[in-house]
Motif scaffolding. Sequence first.
Motif, short mmCIF file in Angstrom:
data_model
loop_
_atom_site.label_atom_id
_atom_site.label_comp_id
_atom_site.label_asym_id
_atom_site.label_seq_id
_atom_site.Cartn_x
_atom_site.Cartn_y
_atom_site.Cartn_z
N ARG A 201 -5.92 -3.30 -4.42
CA ARG A 201 -6.17 -2.15 -3.55
C ARG A 201 -5.74 -0.84 -4.21
O ARG A 201 -6.41 0.19 -4.07
CB ARG A 201 -5.42 -2.32 -2.23
CG ARG A 201 -6.08 -3.25 -1.22
CD ARG A 201 -5.14 -3.49 -0.06
NE ARG A 201 -5.81 -4.11 1.09
CZ ARG A 201 -5.16 -4.66 2.10
NH1 ARG A 201 -3.82 -4.69 2.10
NH2 ARG A 201 -5.83 -5.19 3.11
N LYS A 202 -4.62 -0.89 -4.90
CA LYS A 202 -4.11 0.31 -5.55
C LYS A 202 -5.04 0.79 -6.65
O LYS A 202 -5.28 1.99 -6.80
CB LYS A 202 -2.71 0.04 -6.13
CG LYS A 202 -2.05 1.26 -6.74
CD LYS A 202 -0.64 0.94 -7.19
CE LYS A 202 0.04 2.18 -7.79
NZ LYS A 202 1.43 1.87 -8.23
N SER A 205 -9.20 1.67 -4.68
CA SER A 205 -8.88 2.09 -3.31
C SER A 205 -10.08 2.13 -2.37
O SER A 205 -9.91 2.15 -1.15
CB SER A 205 -8.21 3.48 -3.33
OG SER A 205 -9.07 4.44 -3.93
#
Length: 222
Positions: A201-202, A205
């Motif tokens: 996710r980082k 995004s």
Amino acid sequence: MSYTIYLVEDEENLNELLTKYLENEGWHVTSFLNGESAQPYICQSPHLWILDIMLPDIDGYTLIKQIKNHDSDVPVIFISARDADIDRVLGLELGSSDYISKPFLPRELIIRVQKLLKLIYKDETQKKRITVSSYEVSEDLREVYENGKLISLTSKEFDLLLFFTNHQGRAFSREDILIEIWGNDYFGTDRVVDDLVRRLRKKMSHLKIETIYGFGYRMSKS
């Protein structure tokens, strides 16, 4: 297409110069000043290795053997201060694709690299690519791009991305994901799944990865 190239050259000034020339072509370059520092990266399989034969610790011949043991298909260009026929022959026997003698103009190396990459990877641009959100995913090359920029993912991060991509809209438990990514033989907590999802996710995004509390995760259809 942006290729990944690993350069091993112990002459620091030449290393920096060649790195700049290669990067100016839009390629992703990781450079090393000796063989020992390059060894941990052999398992990552770049598109091309450029190896100096005469290194201060591990010579280029030893490195190419290790590289070819891991991936026999990856191309290698040898560079050397010696213009000896025996070096060329031995390099070919060990699996090198080309050989260039010092001194040489950086542009000569660029031309040779261009021709070799085009020859080896001429069909890569035709291979399957998947568009997910704002990302372009190449399953064959195990690469992800956003707006033409390569996103660096670990092997496990890419495996998880591909798993979600190929099963968009389906919900999976942490145990399902654990078995898929780590295999049945993994011993440990399923919280490693949460950590892997967090890292993905980082880095990406815009992916629509939903948390299903008390169960697992689902990636919504783009």
